[in-house]
Design a protein around this motif. Structure first.
Motif, short mmCIF file in Angstrom:
data_model
loop_
_atom_site.label_atom_id
_atom_site.label_comp_id
_atom_site.label_asym_id
_atom_site.label_seq_id
_atom_site.Cartn_x
_atom_site.Cartn_y
_atom_site.Cartn_z
N ALA A 1 1.01 -0.93 -0.12
CA ALA A 1 -0.20 -0.03 0.33
C ALA A 1 0.64 1.07 0.02
N ILE A 2 2.21 1.03 0.27
CA ILE A 2 3.32 1.97 0.41
C ILE A 2 2.97 3.64 -0.55
N ARG A 3 2.33 3.47 -2.46
CA ARG A 3 2.34 4.42 -3.17
C ARG A 3 0.75 3.93 -3.94
N THR B 1 4.83 11.59 7.78
CA THR B 1 3.99 12.06 7.58
C THR B 1 3.14 11.18 6.57
N TYR B 2 4.01 11.00 5.80
CA TYR B 2 3.85 10.53 4.32
C TYR B 2 2.96 9.05 4.16
N CYS B 3 3.66 8.13 5.43
CA CYS B 3 3.93 6.99 5.81
C CYS B 3 2.69 6.29 6.20
N GLN C 1 11.20 -2.66 10.17
CA GLN C 1 10.81 -1.41 9.37
C GLN C 1 11.94 -0.33 10.24
N ASN C 2 12.24 -0.58 11.41
CA ASN C 2 13.70 -0.03 12.05
C ASN C 2 14.58 0.02 13.07
N VAL C 3 15.11 -1.54 12.48
CA VAL C 3 15.69 -2.82 13.49
C VAL C 3 16.68 -1.83 13.26
N SER D 1 17.30 1.04 8.53
CA SER D 1 17.35 1.56 9.24
C SER D 1 17.56 3.04 9.53
N HIS D 2 15.99 3.25 10.80
CA HIS D 2 16.46 5.15 10.71
C HIS D 2 16.83 5.67 10.97
N PRO D 3 17.35 7.26 10.54
CA PRO D 3 18.68 7.37 11.25
C PRO D 3 18.57 8.07 12.47
N ASN E 1 8.70 14.20 8.94
CA ASN E 1 8.52 13.65 10.42
C ASN E 1 9.30 13.10 10.45
N ARG E 2 10.77 13.15 9.82
CA ARG E 2 11.31 12.80 10.36
C ARG E 2 12.89 12.63 11.11
N ARG E 3 12.26 13.33 12.27
CA ARG E 3 12.93 14.05 13.56
C ARG E 3 14.39 13.67 13.29
N THR F 1 20.61 4.67 0.06
CA THR F 1 19.78 5.48 0.45
C THR F 1 18.40 5.37 -0.04
N ASP F 2 16.86 6.39 0.61
CA ASP F 2 15.74 6.50 0.24
C ASP F 2 15.51 7.54 -0.29
N ILE F 3 14.59 8.26 -1.22
CA ILE F 3 14.72 10.00 -1.42
C ILE F 3 13.16 10.02 -2.59
N ILE G 1 7.92 9.32 -6.13
CA ILE G 1 7.40 10.39 -6.52
C ILE G 1 7.12 10.24 -4.99
N TYR G 2 6.27 11.08 -4.42
CA TYR G 2 5.60 11.49 -2.77
C TYR G 2 4.08 10.82 -3.48
N SER G 3 3.90 10.23 -2.96
CA SER G 3 2.30 9.24 -3.51
C SER G 3 1.43 9.79 -1.88
N PRO G 4 0.18 9.93 -2.01
CA PRO G 4 -0.36 10.22 -1.04
C PRO G 4 -1.24 9.32 -0.32
N ARG G 5 -1.02 9.12 0.76
CA ARG G 5 -2.08 7.63 1.13
C ARG G 5 -3.35 8.40 1.87
N GLU G 6 -4.67 7.90 1.91
CA GLU G 6 -5.18 8.18 1.95
C GLU G 6 -5.35 7.92 4.12
N1 SAM Z 1 10.59 2.24 7.21
C1 SAM Z 1 12.11 3.08 5.96
C2 SAM Z 1 12.33 3.71 6.89
O1 SAM Z 1 12.07 4.62 7.84
O2 SAM Z 1 12.87 4.72 5.90
C3 SAM Z 1 11.16 2.31 4.90
C4 SAM Z 1 9.76 1.59 3.88
S1 SAM Z 1 8.56 2.49 3.12
C5 SAM Z 1 8.79 0.31 3.11
C6 SAM Z 1 9.83 2.29 2.06
C7 SAM Z 1 10.13 3.66 1.73
O3 SAM Z 1 8.96 4.02 0.87
C8 SAM Z 1 10.18 4.65 2.23
O4 SAM Z 1 11.91 4.93 2.34
C9 SAM Z 1 10.15 5.82 1.07
O5 SAM Z 1 10.76 5.94 0.82
C10 SAM Z 1 8.85 5.02 0.38
N2 SAM Z 1 8.15 6.21 0.54
C11 SAM Z 1 6.76 5.65 1.72
N3 SAM Z 1 5.63 6.09 1.57
C12 SAM Z 1 5.24 6.71 0.75
C13 SAM Z 1 4.81 7.94 0.56
N4 SAM Z 1 3.86 8.08 0.42
N5 SAM Z 1 5.11 8.33 -1.33
C14 SAM Z 1 6.11 7.95 -1.83
N6 SAM Z 1 6.46 7.42 -0.96
C15 SAM Z 1 6.96 6.76 0.03
#
Ligand code: SAM
Ligand code: SF4
Length: 468
Positions: A80-82, A193-195, A232-234, A267-269, A306-308, A332-334, A365-370
């Motif tokens: 459901a991530i995107r 906030t996006y997740c 998700q956050n080892v 790993s969450h930083p 809200n990455r802190r 990384t993920d961006i 690309i950022y994807s809004p999640r309801e």
């Molecule tokens: N728990 C991991 C973390 O904190 O980075 C990653 C979990 S998620 C399965 C994998 C990646 O999907 C995230 O790091 C983020 O970059 C991306 N992601 C999550 N929600 C997203 C959204 N709404 N739109 C775009 N990318 C998203």
């Protein structure tokens, strides 16, 4: 019938997690001569859930098939991530519906995974997809056999929105007999906030250290060479159950089992301690590879996410790891195009990429999640602008990936050989300790072994080499 409820999914209490040691037995002739088709979408967590689902289906007598035309049950393990994950599911459901209506009225169609935890998805399945027989969520995979045995002619929907328990004594049909996933933690409490993950997978809860270490010992005895500790956050491992035991301690105990390779994701930083960096640096069997999601290089956007952590804190951690862990590869993920990301914010992300020169990156690309806070933020950036940013970012990432790979040219590196290469049957493929994919000649008899390979060519996404 139990339906998902986002308000319940959002709740967090201080209640202790319940550990349930399952003792399930099923008649493996119940569905003898029947076949299952399983499709898994999404992250490693889902892939590992897929291994559990396969084992559960086989405990009832099902055998696997690659074609829905041969299947008696189709299980779609969703992500459901995107938003595009939704499109993929609905596309595939259309094929299943056609098969059921035209060729096989008895076909059982089941949907599970993260999408099944979403209120709007389940509502949609009830209203528009009556041919779907079973829906279950991430909290009750262990009920799959009972759901199949006891299903009725109506839609059988059983999804729980809760903090979640921990189930032990789970069997897996692992995809590899060389490397294995090992869950160390479930859920997430970070609420970026996006997740959607904190809503679909419940609260952050750690498995007990002895259950994890015993699983690794068992895998080693069975001949596995590599384990990847999964969560998700080892880095936050243990915080919910121990006062004096953390990921650094767990990594040490897992490394001490003597299994040849130990990895961990993600790993969450935020929770990355110096103690952890020291453990990674001091054990040869803890691999020098860290996936460290940045998400954005702009402090304004990181705050909105809200990455802190700030970009300065990220860079400090990055440099610390690079200095202490010899030849460590960092990926990384961006996310680009987060609501209100200006050109300056995006340029700050490029600046951080230029400083870190990541070995590779997953870019989105950022994807809004309801149901998530970011979905309610006003977003004035056009899709064209977002796509342009993604393109520009990917160009830069690919440049650095190629550079990172070129540093391996003519070097001899250890590679764990995993199997025959799909593209060229004369070659085998495997991974370096730093997680570089290598296609190797002269090593067909080395599958399952860690061998020395001389790197002969470097591309953006893989290396070529020969066994020496
Ligand atoms: N728990 C991991 C973390 O904190 O980075 C990653 C979990 S998620 C399965 C994998 C990646 O999907 C995230 O790091 C983020 O970059 C991306 N992601 C999550 N929600 C997203 C959204 N709404 N739109 C775009 N990318 C998203
Ligand atoms: Fe999602 Fe953030 Fe949790 Fe990762 S840490 S799973 S990105 S909420």
């Amino acid at each position: 019938m139990n339906l998902p409820d986002i308000k319940e999914a959002r709740k967090r209490t201080t209640n202790q997690t319940e550990y349930v040691y399952l003792n399930q037995e099923y008649d493996n002739k119940l569905f003898a001569n029947q076949k299952y088709f399983l499709r898994t979408y999404g992250c490693q967590m889902n892939v590992h859930d897929g291994e559990e689902i396969a084992a559960r289906l086989e405990s009832l007598g099902f055998t696997s098939t690659d074609s829905i035309e041969d299947a008696d049950v189709v299980v779609l393990n969703t992500c459901a991530i995107r938003e595009n994950a939704h499109d993929k599911l609905y596309g595939f459901l259309g094929r299943c519906k056609h098969e059921k209506e035209k060729n096989n009225n008895d076909l059982i169609i089941a949907i599970c995974g993260c999408m099944a935890q979403e209120e709007n998805v389940v509502k949609d399945i009830m209203e528009k997809h009556p041919y779907v027989d079973i829906v279950f969520g991430t909290h009750n995979i262990h009920e799959l056999q009972d759901l199949l045995i006891n299903r009725t002619k109506k839609q059988n929907i059983d999804v729980y929105s809760c903090e979640g328990k921990i189930y032990e004594n789970i069997s897996y049909k692992r995809e590899s007999d060389i490397k294995a996933w090992v869950n160390i933690q479930y859920g997430c409490d970070k609420f970026c906030t996006y997740c959607i993950v904190p809503y679909t997978r419940g609260k952050q809860r750690s498995r007990k250290k002895e259950d994890i270490v015993n699983e690794v010992k068992d895998l080693k005895e069975k001949g596995y060479k590599e384990v990847t500790l999964l969560g998700q956050n080892v880095n936050a491992y243990g915080k919910d159950i121990y006062t004096d035991y953390n990921l650094a301690n767990l990594l040490t105990d897992v490394a001490e089992t003597g299994i040849e390779r130990v990895r961990f994701v993600t790993s969450h930083p935020w929770d990355f301690t110096d103690e952890m960096v020291d453990v990674i640096a001091s054990y040869d069997n803890v691999m020098p590879y860290i996936h460290l999601p940045l998400q954005s290089g702009s402090n304004k956007i990181l705050k909105l996410m809200n990455r802190r952590y700030t970009k300065e804190e990220y860079l400090e951690l990055y440099n610390k790891i690079k200095t202490k862990v010899k030849d460590c590869s960092i990926t990384t993920d961006i996310i680009v195009g987060f609501p209100n990301e200006t050109e300056e914010d995006f340029n700050e992300t490029l600046e951080v990429v230029n400083k870190c020169k990541f070995d590779s990156a997953f870019t989105f690309i950022y994807s809004p999640r309801e149901g998530t806070p970011a979905a309610k933020m006003e977003d004035s950036i056009s899709m064209k602008e977002k796509e342009d940013r993604l393109y520009k970012l990917n160009e830069l990432i690919n440049e650095y990936s190629k550079e990172a790979n070129e540093r391996y040219l003519n070097k001899v590196v250890p590679v764990l050989i995993e199997g025959i290469s799909e593209k060229d049957k004369d070659k085998v493929f495997g991974y370096t300790d730093t997680m570089k994919l290598v296609n190797v000649i002269n090593a067909k008899d080395k599958i399952g072994k860690i061998i020395d390979v001389k790197i002969t060519d470097a591309k953006s996404f893989s290396l070529d080499g020969e066994a020496i």
